[in-house]
Design a protein around this motif. Sequence first.
Motif, mmCIF file in Angstrom:
data_model
loop_
_atom_site.group_PDB
_atom_site.id
_atom_site.type_symbol
_atom_site.label_atom_id
_atom_site.label_comp_id
_atom_site.label_asym_id
_atom_site.label_seq_id
_atom_site.Cartn_x
_atom_site.Cartn_y
_atom_site.Cartn_z
ATOM 1 N N GLU A 6 27.660 -15.217 12.532
ATOM 2 C CA GLU A 6 26.357 -14.637 12.874
ATOM 3 C C GLU A 6 25.278 -15.245 12.002
ATOM 4 O OE1 GLU A 6 26.793 -10.426 12.345
ATOM 5 O OE2 GLU A 6 27.122 -10.100 14.471
ATOM 6 N N LYS A 7 24.168 -15.535 12.607
ATOM 7 C CA LYS A 7 23.057 -16.081 11.856
ATOM 8 C C LYS A 7 22.456 -15.001 10.956
ATOM 9 C CE LYS A 7 19.530 -19.449 12.193
ATOM 10 N NZ LYS A 7 19.151 -20.702 12.753
ATOM 11 N N ILE A 8 21.904 -15.457 9.828
ATOM 12 C CA ILE A 8 21.345 -14.527 8.838
ATOM 13 C C ILE A 8 19.818 -14.463 8.976
ATOM 14 C CG2 ILE A 8 20.952 -14.188 6.352
ATOM 15 C CD1 ILE A 8 23.707 -15.633 5.936
ATOM 16 N N ILE A 9 19.286 -13.253 8.907
ATOM 17 C CA ILE A 9 17.828 -13.074 8.806
ATOM 18 C C ILE A 9 17.533 -12.431 7.458
ATOM 19 C CG2 ILE A 9 15.738 -12.045 9.779
ATOM 20 C CD1 ILE A 9 17.197 -11.664 12.428
ATOM 21 N N LEU A 10 16.660 -13.047 6.666
ATOM 22 C CA LEU A 10 16.203 -12.450 5.409
ATOM 23 C C LEU A 10 14.768 -11.957 5.600
ATOM 24 C CD1 LEU A 10 17.446 -15.015 2.710
ATOM 25 C CD2 LEU A 10 18.597 -12.925 3.515
ATOM 26 N N PHE A 11 14.571 -10.683 5.327
ATOM 27 C CA PHE A 11 13.238 -10.101 5.427
ATOM 28 C C PHE A 11 12.610 -9.980 4.048
ATOM 29 C CE2 PHE A 11 15.312 -8.448 9.195
ATOM 30 C CZ PHE A 11 14.301 -8.460 10.150
ATOM 31 N N ASP A 12 11.366 -10.383 3.945
ATOM 32 C CA ASP A 12 10.566 -9.979 2.800
ATOM 33 C C ASP A 12 10.454 -8.449 2.875
ATOM 34 O OD1 ASP A 12 8.458 -10.035 0.742
ATOM 35 O OD2 ASP A 12 7.124 -9.563 2.417
ATOM 36 N N TRP A 13 10.241 -7.790 1.751
ATOM 37 C CA TRP A 13 10.157 -6.325 1.757
ATOM 38 C C TRP A 13 8.718 -5.821 1.909
ATOM 39 C CZ3 TRP A 13 13.381 -2.530 2.718
ATOM 40 C CH2 TRP A 13 12.962 -1.225 2.438
ATOM 41 N N ASP A 14 7.906 -6.018 0.847
ATOM 42 C CA ASP A 14 6.563 -5.431 0.827
ATOM 43 C C ASP A 14 5.651 -6.069 1.868
ATOM 44 O OD1 ASP A 14 6.661 -3.462 -1.328
ATOM 45 O OD2 ASP A 14 7.015 -5.172 -2.642
ATOM 46 N N ASP A 15 5.054 -5.255 2.666
ATOM 47 C CA ASP A 15 4.113 -5.650 3.716
ATOM 48 C C ASP A 15 4.748 -6.463 4.848
ATOM 49 O OD1 ASP A 15 2.114 -4.174 2.555
ATOM 50 O OD2 ASP A 15 1.410 -5.833 1.323
ATOM 51 N N THR A 16 6.090 -6.508 4.840
ATOM 52 C CA THR A 16 6.813 -7.044 6.002
ATOM 53 C C THR A 16 7.560 -5.892 6.675
ATOM 54 O OG1 THR A 16 6.965 -9.280 5.101
ATOM 55 C CG2 THR A 16 8.616 -8.653 6.750
ATOM 56 N N LEU A 17 8.422 -5.192 5.919
ATOM 57 C CA LEU A 17 9.141 -4.029 6.452
ATOM 58 C C LEU A 17 8.485 -2.714 6.033
ATOM 59 C CD1 LEU A 17 12.827 -5.098 5.610
ATOM 60 C CD2 LEU A 17 11.738 -5.187 7.863
ATOM 61 N N PHE A 18 7.801 -2.776 4.905
ATOM 62 C CA PHE A 18 7.376 -1.585 4.156
ATOM 63 C C PHE A 18 5.930 -1.788 3.722
ATOM 64 C CE2 PHE A 18 7.295 0.539 -0.055
ATOM 65 C CZ PHE A 18 8.032 1.701 0.144
ATOM 66 N N SER A 19 5.076 -0.825 4.045
ATOM 67 C CA SER A 19 3.659 -0.965 3.701
ATOM 68 C C SER A 19 3.409 -0.579 2.247
ATOM 69 C CB SER A 19 2.819 -0.079 4.613
ATOM 70 O OG SER A 19 1.519 0.070 4.073
ATOM 71 N N LYS A 20 2.986 -1.558 1.472
ATOM 72 C CA LYS A 20 2.713 -1.315 0.062
ATOM 73 C C LYS A 20 1.545 -0.333 -0.096
ATOM 74 C CE LYS A 20 2.851 -4.223 -4.005
ATOM 75 N NZ LYS A 20 2.830 -5.589 -4.526
ATOM 76 N N ALA A 21 0.548 -0.475 0.763
ATOM 77 C CA ALA A 21 -0.625 0.405 0.679
ATOM 78 C C ALA A 21 -0.231 1.855 0.988
ATOM 79 C CB ALA A 21 -1.697 -0.062 1.648
ATOM 80 N N GLU A 22 0.611 2.017 1.996
ATOM 81 C CA GLU A 22 1.051 3.358 2.390
ATOM 82 C C GLU A 22 1.905 3.984 1.275
ATOM 83 O OE1 GLU A 22 0.468 6.199 5.082
ATOM 84 O OE2 GLU A 22 -0.430 4.200 5.181
ATOM 85 N N TYR A 23 2.766 3.171 0.683
ATOM 86 C CA TYR A 23 3.622 3.629 -0.417
ATOM 87 C C TYR A 23 2.776 4.106 -1.600
ATOM 88 C CZ TYR A 23 6.764 3.140 -4.472
ATOM 89 O OH TYR A 23 7.459 3.350 -5.622
ATOM 90 N N LYS A 24 1.801 3.276 -1.978
ATOM 91 C CA LYS A 24 0.957 3.640 -3.128
ATOM 92 C C LYS A 24 0.143 4.901 -2.827
ATOM 93 C CE LYS A 24 0.784 -0.424 -5.864
ATOM 94 N NZ LYS A 24 -0.027 -1.448 -6.530
ATOM 95 N N LYS A 25 -0.296 5.017 -1.597
ATOM 96 C CA LYS A 25 -1.045 6.209 -1.188
ATOM 97 C C LYS A 25 -0.164 7.456 -1.309
ATOM 98 C CE LYS A 25 -2.450 7.549 3.065
ATOM 99 N NZ LYS A 25 -2.614 7.214 4.485
ATOM 100 N N ASN A 26 1.083 7.338 -0.844
ATOM 101 C CA ASN A 26 2.020 8.477 -0.922
ATOM 102 C C ASN A 26 2.338 8.838 -2.371
ATOM 103 O OD1 ASN A 26 2.172 8.302 1.845
ATOM 104 N ND2 ASN A 26 4.152 7.252 1.882
ATOM 105 N N LEU A 27 2.515 7.795 -3.180
ATOM 106 C CA LEU A 27 2.840 7.989 -4.592
ATOM 107 C C LEU A 27 1.682 8.697 -5.303
ATOM 108 C CD1 LEU A 27 5.335 6.961 -6.170
ATOM 109 C CD2 LEU A 27 4.014 4.920 -6.743
ATOM 110 N N ARG A 28 0.486 8.166 -5.119
ATOM 111 C CA ARG A 28 -0.704 8.713 -5.787
ATOM 112 C C ARG A 28 -1.021 10.125 -5.323
ATOM 113 N NH1 ARG A 28 -3.785 3.385 -4.741
ATOM 114 N NH2 ARG A 28 -2.807 2.206 -6.416
ATOM 115 N N GLY A 29 -0.920 10.347 -4.024
ATOM 116 C CA GLY A 29 -1.242 11.668 -3.487
ATOM 117 C C GLY A 29 -0.332 12.732 -4.076
#
Length: 206
Positions: A6-29
């Motif tokens: 099977e071919k491999i797919i590597l995903f970047d994490w921040d702002d590819t799968l997961f919104s850094k802005a949304e995470y920081k907003k949740n953390l700060r709130g």
Amino acid sequence: MGLMDEKIILFDWDDTLFSKAEYKKNLRGNLARICEVSEEEIFELEEKYFDNLINSGDFQIDDFVRTFSQRFNKKINLEDFSTDRLGIYSRALFPETIGVLNKLKINFQLGIYSQGFDSLQKIKIKSSGIENFFDQNLIYINRNKLDPEFIKKLPNDVIVIEDKKEVIEKLKDTGRFQLFWINRIDDQKIEGVTTIKNLGELVNLI
Ligand SMILES: [Mg+2]
């Protein structure tokens, strides 16, 4: 674990799968609510904390939580921030992330190629609830993902999905990868690289 061919797919994490802005907003709130201070005060202390970390080793969630607890003299439950109890992590995934991983996992082995503090990235991956989509042997995390020695560790001929233009350009120079640039920001494209605006487009492209 997928089949060997099977071919491999590597995903970047921040702002590819997961919104850094949304995470920081949740953390700060949540920190602001628990500490009973403004989000600006949380933001200032958070910036200071991460500035200091750049020269002093890896992120530790207990130190991070303690920083706020001591500064604002409030009891903070470590598990509220190291797990998804408050939804801090799962709510930061992009809306299409889980659906796309569910489709791609049928024919591909999935992994992560991410930049950041090792322990923080691992908390994000685990607590967001999507850890089981990824092969544990295909999780590549480094403080500088463009370090040539680190790039050498990536398997040849894998598909890489990434939001940072400079990362795509550097990987393109190696000639070793099949690249997709996810540009959620504007209509810019990179010559010779497929540009997408949403992860959902991948399903019909690969
Ligand atoms: Mg990124």
